[in-house]
Design a protein around this motif. Sequence first.
Motif, PDB file in Angstrom:
ATOM      1  N   SER A   9     -26.543-101.647  12.947  1.00  0.00           N
ATOM      2  CA  SER A   9     -25.342-102.487  12.941  1.00  0.00           C
ATOM      3  C   SER A   9     -24.692-102.415  14.318  1.00  0.00           C
ATOM      4  CB  SER A   9     -24.343-102.019  11.876  1.00  0.00           C
ATOM      5  OG  SER A   9     -24.911-102.072  10.586  1.00  0.00           O
ATOM      6  N   LEU A  11     -21.229-103.732  16.470  1.00  0.00           N
ATOM      7  CA  LEU A  11     -19.908-104.345  16.475  1.00  0.00           C
ATOM      8  C   LEU A  11     -19.492-104.486  17.935  1.00  0.00           C
ATOM      9  CD1 LEU A  11     -20.047-102.270  13.850  1.00  0.00           C
ATOM     10  CD2 LEU A  11     -17.734-103.118  13.508  1.00  0.00           C
ATOM     11  N   ILE A  12     -19.107-105.699  18.336  1.00  0.00           N
ATOM     12  CA  ILE A  12     -18.785-105.971  19.740  1.00  0.00           C
ATOM     13  C   ILE A  12     -17.538-106.843  19.808  1.00  0.00           C
ATOM     14  CG2 ILE A  12     -19.662-106.869  21.930  1.00  0.00           C
ATOM     15  CD1 ILE A  12     -22.455-106.560  20.940  1.00  0.00           C
ATOM     16  N   GLY A  13     -16.677-106.575  20.787  1.00  0.00           N
ATOM     17  CA  GLY A  13     -15.499-107.402  20.966  1.00  0.00           C
ATOM     18  C   GLY A  13     -14.608-106.861  22.060  1.00  0.00           C
ATOM     19  N   PRO A  17     -13.674-104.548  17.969  1.00  0.00           N
ATOM     20  CA  PRO A  17     -15.024-105.104  17.863  1.00  0.00           C
ATOM     21  C   PRO A  17     -15.329-105.600  16.455  1.00  0.00           C
ATOM     22  CG  PRO A  17     -15.094-102.712  18.001  1.00  0.00           C
ATOM     23  CD  PRO A  17     -13.670-103.102  18.230  1.00  0.00           C
ATOM     24  N   LEU A  18     -16.062-106.721  16.376  1.00  0.00           N
ATOM     25  CA  LEU A  18     -16.459-107.332  15.118  1.00  0.00           C
ATOM     26  C   LEU A  18     -17.979-107.333  15.023  1.00  0.00           C
ATOM     27  CD1 LEU A  18     -14.003-110.378  15.120  1.00  0.00           C
ATOM     28  CD2 LEU A  18     -13.723-108.193  13.901  1.00  0.00           C
ATOM     29  N   PRO A  19     -18.541-107.494  13.810  1.00  0.00           N
ATOM     30  CA  PRO A  19     -20.003-107.498  13.670  1.00  0.00           C
ATOM     31  C   PRO A  19     -20.649-108.555  14.554  1.00  0.00           C
ATOM     32  CG  PRO A  19     -18.953-107.279  11.521  1.00  0.00           C
ATOM     33  CD  PRO A  19     -17.853-107.541  12.499  1.00  0.00           C
ATOM     34  N   ALA A  20     -21.712-108.165  15.261  1.00  0.00           N
ATOM     35  CA  ALA A  20     -22.429-109.099  16.121  1.00  0.00           C
ATOM     36  C   ALA A  20     -23.174-110.120  15.270  1.00  0.00           C
ATOM     37  CB  ALA A  20     -23.414-108.333  16.998  1.00  0.00           C
ATOM     38  N   ASP A  89     -19.330 -95.419  20.340  1.00  0.00           N
ATOM     39  CA  ASP A  89     -18.178 -96.307  20.448  1.00  0.00           C
ATOM     40  C   ASP A  89     -17.820 -96.299  21.927  1.00  0.00           C
ATOM     41  OD1 ASP A  89     -15.785 -97.655  20.418  1.00  0.00           O
ATOM     42  OD2 ASP A  89     -14.971 -96.606  18.683  1.00  0.00           O
ATOM     43  N   PRO A 197     -16.464 -96.249  11.767  1.00  0.00           N
ATOM     44  CA  PRO A 197     -16.427 -97.174  12.903  1.00  0.00           C
ATOM     45  C   PRO A 197     -15.001 -97.546  13.295  1.00  0.00           C
ATOM     46  CG  PRO A 197     -18.119 -97.841  11.338  1.00  0.00           C
ATOM     47  CD  PRO A 197     -17.355 -96.728  10.683  1.00  0.00           C
ATOM     48  N   GLY A 198     -14.723 -97.490  14.595  1.00  0.00           N
ATOM     49  CA  GLY A 198     -13.395 -97.822  15.100  1.00  0.00           C
ATOM     50  C   GLY A 198     -12.522 -96.619  15.368  1.00  0.00           C
TER      51      GLY A 198
END
Length: 379
Positions: A9, A11-13, A17-20, A89, A197-198
């Motif tokens: 998984s 996550l980028i942003g 970050p949100l799921p790619a 992260d 995550p986060g």
Amino acid sequence: MFFQGVRLSLLIGPTVPLPAPPSLIQSVDSIEITETDSGRSGFQLSFKADRSGLFATIDYPILKLPLLRPFNRVIVVVTINMIPYVLMDGIITHQQLSPSTNNSALLTVTGEDVSVMMDMEEKSVQHPAQPDIAIVSKIIATYAQYGLIPLVIPPLSLDVPNPVERVPSQVGTDLEYLEDLAERYAYVFYVSPGPVPGTNTAYWGPPTRTGIPQGALSVNLGTSTNVNSINIQHKALTPTFVSGKGEDSLTGRSLPIKTFSSPRLPLATQSAMLKTAKARKVLPKQGAGLTYTQMLSRAQAITDASMDQVVEATGELDAVRYNGVLKARRIVGLRGVGSTYDGLYYVKSVTHQLRLGEYKQSFTLTREGVGTTTPVVIP
């Protein structure tokens, strides 16, 4: 699905970050992540790029994605047998394109964990009447936007400076200052991803030698074997003790400074700290304005740091056969190499290498001597 039993998984942003998108996940060629107990951990993500599509004649479409731009935040999670592990992260700091002759290319983005943002601005700051643990907690709190959860362990000696005599001064980045404060006590400072995550754990304290050991690394044990290769070194010249005199800044007197052992929780039965006659001996580090307590603390830090790496094991394991993820900065059991080097170790660093159909981990383990302290290790 990355391959059988392992799910990747991304996550980028920019900030959250949100799921790619699935198309980006499918273009992943390889991932390498290195986590260590000192300094920043890093990552490198490589993506297959081609020039197919409506705008292919203008540029590689993947370069038009805003997700892979420098200073975006990246979270990498792998799920093995339904258990998720946050591997990284971090922040993208570098982008590299390697075109080939068949209209395809490899786009590689490189970055470091979120503590890189603590190293962006040099400061000149004073921290009057604050002990080191208070300064550490205060600095970490200023980076709450990255989900930092402080875990600060007080040193054995607590020094509260008198503002009339001394004012702690920071000249440099926040990260440099945190690492400098940690080094005084043979501590480490790092930012570890997770537990979810986060969020990230900002740890300032001694190397972790307590807690439930991770699943054992097994060598030459038939179907239980999960280590592909391993090399173990016993470095006899590493142990260092401090012996000499230092001048107390408060009294002006020259007082004896001597270290005998390390208070670290032992992981070996035959610790090098018990053989002081064969250890290297060095003079105390002198510093302007240091009290006798501060000089003792820094002398002990020299001994503690030297004991941490008397025995060093490096190797590689297969994460699928290991049935999990080996994490740095924790302890792990090693079995199958004989009673001299079997037992518990501190995991100093781990490098994760993922590509389609393969997940390997390279590791470095350390401890203060030979001989196991436990008859068995957790499988």
